[in-house]
Design a protein around this motif. Sequence first.
Motif, PDB file in Angstrom:
ATOM      1  N   HIS A  25      -0.148  13.008   2.178  1.00 12.91           N
ATOM      2  CA  HIS A  25      -0.999  13.732   1.231  1.00 12.91           C
ATOM      3  C   HIS A  25      -0.179  14.448   0.168  1.00 12.91           C
ATOM      4  O   HIS A  25      -0.481  15.579  -0.199  1.00 12.91           O
ATOM      5  CB  HIS A  25      -1.869  14.744   1.969  1.00 12.91           C
ATOM      6  CG  HIS A  25      -2.809  14.101   2.934  1.00 12.91           C
ATOM      7  ND1 HIS A  25      -3.631  14.812   3.744  1.00 12.91           N
ATOM      8  CD2 HIS A  25      -3.062  12.810   3.237  1.00 12.91           C
ATOM      9  CE1 HIS A  25      -4.349  14.009   4.506  1.00 12.91           C
ATOM     10  NE2 HIS A  25      -4.007  12.783   4.210  1.00 12.91           N
TER      11      HIS A  25
ATOM     12  N   ARG B  50      -6.183  -3.444  -1.941  1.00  6.48           N
ATOM     13  CA  ARG B  50      -4.876  -4.071  -1.705  1.00  6.48           C
ATOM     14  C   ARG B  50      -4.121  -3.929  -3.020  1.00  6.48           C
ATOM     15  O   ARG B  50      -4.586  -4.377  -4.057  1.00  6.48           O
ATOM     16  CB  ARG B  50      -5.039  -5.546  -1.341  1.00  6.48           C
ATOM     17  CG  ARG B  50      -3.714  -6.269  -1.109  1.00  6.48           C
ATOM     18  CD  ARG B  50      -3.936  -7.744  -0.786  1.00  6.48           C
ATOM     19  NE  ARG B  50      -4.687  -8.454  -1.807  1.00  6.48           N
ATOM     20  CZ  ARG B  50      -4.158  -8.950  -2.934  1.00  6.48           C
ATOM     21  NH1 ARG B  50      -2.892  -8.798  -3.196  1.00  6.48           N
ATOM     22  NH2 ARG B  50      -4.926  -9.592  -3.795  1.00  6.48           N
TER      23      ARG B  50
ATOM     24  N   VAL C  33      -8.761   4.119  -2.281  1.00  4.54           N
ATOM     25  CA  VAL C  33      -7.339   3.751  -2.184  1.00  4.54           C
ATOM     26  C   VAL C  33      -7.089   2.952  -0.913  1.00  4.54           C
ATOM     27  O   VAL C  33      -6.368   1.962  -0.916  1.00  4.54           O
ATOM     28  CB  VAL C  33      -6.450   5.008  -2.229  1.00  4.54           C
ATOM     29  CG1 VAL C  33      -5.005   4.686  -1.877  1.00  4.54           C
ATOM     30  CG2 VAL C  33      -6.532   5.655  -3.601  1.00  4.54           C
ATOM     31  N   TYR C  34      -7.723   3.365   0.188  1.00  3.50           N
ATOM     32  CA  TYR C  34      -7.516   2.675   1.467  1.00  3.50           C
ATOM     33  C   TYR C  34      -8.274   1.353   1.526  1.00  3.50           C
ATOM     34  O   TYR C  34      -7.972   0.501   2.344  1.00  3.50           O
ATOM     35  CB  TYR C  34      -7.936   3.575   2.625  1.00  3.50           C
ATOM     36  CG  TYR C  34      -7.216   4.902   2.605  1.00  3.50           C
ATOM     37  CD1 TYR C  34      -5.834   4.958   2.795  1.00  3.50           C
ATOM     38  CD2 TYR C  34      -7.895   6.079   2.369  1.00  3.50           C
ATOM     39  CE1 TYR C  34      -5.168   6.171   2.760  1.00  3.50           C
ATOM     40  CE2 TYR C  34      -7.236   7.292   2.334  1.00  3.50           C
ATOM     41  CZ  TYR C  34      -5.872   7.335   2.535  1.00  3.50           C
ATOM     42  OH  TYR C  34      -5.210   8.525   2.495  1.00  3.50           O
ATOM     43  N   ASN C  35      -9.274   1.186   0.672  1.00  5.24           N
ATOM     44  CA  ASN C  35     -10.071  -0.036   0.648  1.00  5.24           C
ATOM     45  C   ASN C  35      -9.518  -1.074  -0.320  1.00  5.24           C
ATOM     46  O   ASN C  35     -10.143  -2.104  -0.529  1.00  5.24           O
ATOM     47  CB  ASN C  35     -11.520   0.277   0.256  1.00  5.24           C
ATOM     48  CG  ASN C  35     -12.203   1.126   1.293  1.00  5.24           C
ATOM     49  OD1 ASN C  35     -11.810   1.146   2.449  1.00  5.24           O
ATOM     50  ND2 ASN C  35     -13.226   1.849   0.881  1.00  5.24           N
TER      51      ASN C  35
ATOM     52  N   ARG D   4      -9.798  -5.320  -0.724  1.00  2.00           N
ATOM     53  CA  ARG D   4      -9.311  -6.116   0.405  1.00  2.00           C
ATOM     54  C   ARG D   4     -10.387  -7.103   0.857  1.00  2.00           C
ATOM     55  O   ARG D   4     -11.566  -6.777   0.838  1.00  2.00           O
ATOM     56  CB  ARG D   4      -8.961  -5.194   1.577  1.00  2.00           C
ATOM     57  CG  ARG D   4      -7.762  -4.347   1.301  1.00  2.00           C
ATOM     58  CD  ARG D   4      -7.418  -3.536   2.513  1.00  2.00           C
ATOM     59  NE  ARG D   4      -6.335  -2.623   2.187  1.00  2.00           N
ATOM     60  CZ  ARG D   4      -5.853  -1.740   3.014  1.00  2.00           C
ATOM     61  NH1 ARG D   4      -6.348  -1.642   4.212  1.00  2.00           N
ATOM     62  NH2 ARG D   4      -4.877  -0.958   2.642  1.00  2.00           N
TER      63      ARG D   4
ATOM     64  N   LEU E 122       0.885  -1.151   0.000  1.00  3.08           N
ATOM     65  CA  LEU E 122       0.000   0.000   0.000  1.00  3.08           C
ATOM     66  C   LEU E 122       0.929   1.209   0.000  1.00  3.08           C
ATOM     67  O   LEU E 122       1.517   1.548   1.030  1.00  3.08           O
ATOM     68  CB  LEU E 122      -0.927   0.015   1.218  1.00  3.08           C
ATOM     69  CG  LEU E 122      -1.887   1.194   1.304  1.00  3.08           C
ATOM     70  CD1 LEU E 122      -2.812   1.227   0.086  1.00  3.08           C
ATOM     71  CD2 LEU E 122      -2.692   1.138   2.577  1.00  3.08           C
TER      72      LEU E 122
ATOM     73  N   TRP F 282       0.575   4.255   0.032  1.00  2.77           N
ATOM     74  CA  TRP F 282       0.195   5.464   0.741  1.00  2.77           C
ATOM     75  C   TRP F 282      -0.498   5.117   2.047  1.00  2.77           C
ATOM     76  O   TRP F 282      -1.205   4.127   2.142  1.00  2.77           O
ATOM     77  CB  TRP F 282      -0.771   6.292  -0.100  1.00  2.77           C
ATOM     78  CG  TRP F 282      -0.275   6.483  -1.482  1.00  2.77           C
ATOM     79  CD1 TRP F 282       0.612   7.440  -1.904  1.00  2.77           C
ATOM     80  CD2 TRP F 282      -0.604   5.708  -2.635  1.00  2.77           C
ATOM     81  NE1 TRP F 282       0.840   7.298  -3.238  1.00  2.77           N
ATOM     82  CE2 TRP F 282       0.112   6.250  -3.720  1.00  2.77           C
ATOM     83  CE3 TRP F 282      -1.436   4.617  -2.861  1.00  2.77           C
ATOM     84  CZ2 TRP F 282       0.025   5.744  -5.002  1.00  2.77           C
ATOM     85  CZ3 TRP F 282      -1.521   4.108  -4.140  1.00  2.77           C
ATOM     86  CH2 TRP F 282      -0.804   4.666  -5.185  1.00  2.77           C
ATOM     87  N   THR F 283      -0.294   5.945   3.039  1.00  3.84           N
ATOM     88  CA  THR F 283      -1.028   5.833   4.295  1.00  3.84           C
ATOM     89  C   THR F 283      -1.911   7.076   4.423  1.00  3.84           C
ATOM     90  O   THR F 283      -1.701   8.067   3.720  1.00  3.84           O
ATOM     91  CB  THR F 283      -0.081   5.741   5.506  1.00  3.84           C
ATOM     92  OG1 THR F 283       0.747   6.908   5.530  1.00  3.84           O
ATOM     93  CG2 THR F 283       0.787   4.495   5.420  1.00  3.84           C
ATOM     94  N   GLU F 284      -2.883   7.034   5.310  1.00  2.50           N
ATOM     95  CA  GLU F 284      -3.850   8.130   5.407  1.00  2.50           C
ATOM     96  C   GLU F 284      -3.219   9.467   5.767  1.00  2.50           C
ATOM     97  O   GLU F 284      -3.777  10.516   5.472  1.00  2.50           O
ATOM     98  CB  GLU F 284      -4.937   7.770   6.422  1.00  2.50           C
ATOM     99  CG  GLU F 284      -5.834   6.670   5.907  1.00  2.50           C
ATOM    100  CD  GLU F 284      -7.075   6.488   6.761  1.00  2.50           C
ATOM    101  OE1 GLU F 284      -7.591   7.481   7.301  1.00  2.50           O
ATOM    102  OE2 GLU F 284      -7.526   5.339   6.852  1.00  2.50           O
TER     103      GLU F 284
ATOM    104  N   GLN G 106     -11.122   7.455  -0.694  1.00  2.00           N
ATOM    105  CA  GLN G 106     -11.318   6.335   0.229  1.00  2.00           C
ATOM    106  C   GLN G 106     -11.067   5.003  -0.447  1.00  2.00           C
ATOM    107  O   GLN G 106     -10.586   4.056   0.167  1.00  2.00           O
ATOM    108  CB  GLN G 106     -12.727   6.369   0.825  1.00  2.00           C
ATOM    109  CG  GLN G 106     -12.958   5.325   1.908  1.00  2.00           C
ATOM    110  CD  GLN G 106     -12.003   5.484   3.092  1.00  2.00           C
ATOM    111  OE1 GLN G 106     -11.749   6.589   3.563  1.00  2.00           O
ATOM    112  NE2 GLN G 106     -11.446   4.373   3.569  1.00  2.00           N
TER     113      GLN G 106
ATOM    114  N   LYS H 201      -5.594  14.889  -0.698  1.00  2.00           N
ATOM    115  CA  LYS H 201      -6.308  13.869   0.052  1.00  2.00           C
ATOM    116  C   LYS H 201      -6.637  12.715  -0.869  1.00  2.00           C
ATOM    117  O   LYS H 201      -7.106  12.902  -1.979  1.00  2.00           O
ATOM    118  CB  LYS H 201      -7.583  14.448   0.650  1.00  2.00           C
ATOM    119  CG  LYS H 201      -8.328  13.444   1.508  1.00  2.00           C
ATOM    120  CD  LYS H 201      -9.121  14.125   2.576  1.00  2.00           C
ATOM    121  CE  LYS H 201      -9.900  13.162   3.423  1.00  2.00           C
ATOM    122  NZ  LYS H 201      -9.096  12.192   4.122  1.00  2.00           N
TER     123      LYS H 201
END
Length: 151
Positions: free
Chosen positions: A117, A130, A126-128, A150, A110, A112-114, A124, A121
């Motif tokens: 930036h 894998r 991206v965070y959901n 994921r 992954l 990037w982490t939250e 969402q 920004k």
Amino acid sequence: MTTTTTAALVRHGRHDWHHVRHLLAGADCLWADLDGLHLTTGRDLPSATPVATHLWGWQQDESFRIRFDRANALVASLRTGPTTGGAPYDGTAVDDLPTTLVTVRISDGLPWTEDRHEVGKLPQAVYNARFELLEIAGAAPVTFVRAALRP
């Protein structure tokens, strides 16, 4: 986790954005431009060429790497799994395009982490997802990117 597999590297060549959009119509796509990071379907790609260096797309067992060169783009794809017949690639062209057997290292990641930036920004989605990085090793390594939801 890192695995290694063989894949067919397909060189689609240099194309205009209209052709690239058509090629990616059924794919999911990722790129960063001056407006931030974008994760969308090929059907929702912008009508104008993105102001970006690269765009990655993926569908089923094919991953695309698009490198922009002004109004044109250099297009390549990696085909793994069933699209190569489940057997070792025999050196023949895929879809009458120049094709080469390559060894690909696939690693999860992954990028990037939250709290990061750099491109604004992050969506969402991206965070959901894998992400997997598919790297063709060598003197000038080339990386393809693909994502899956994921579990």
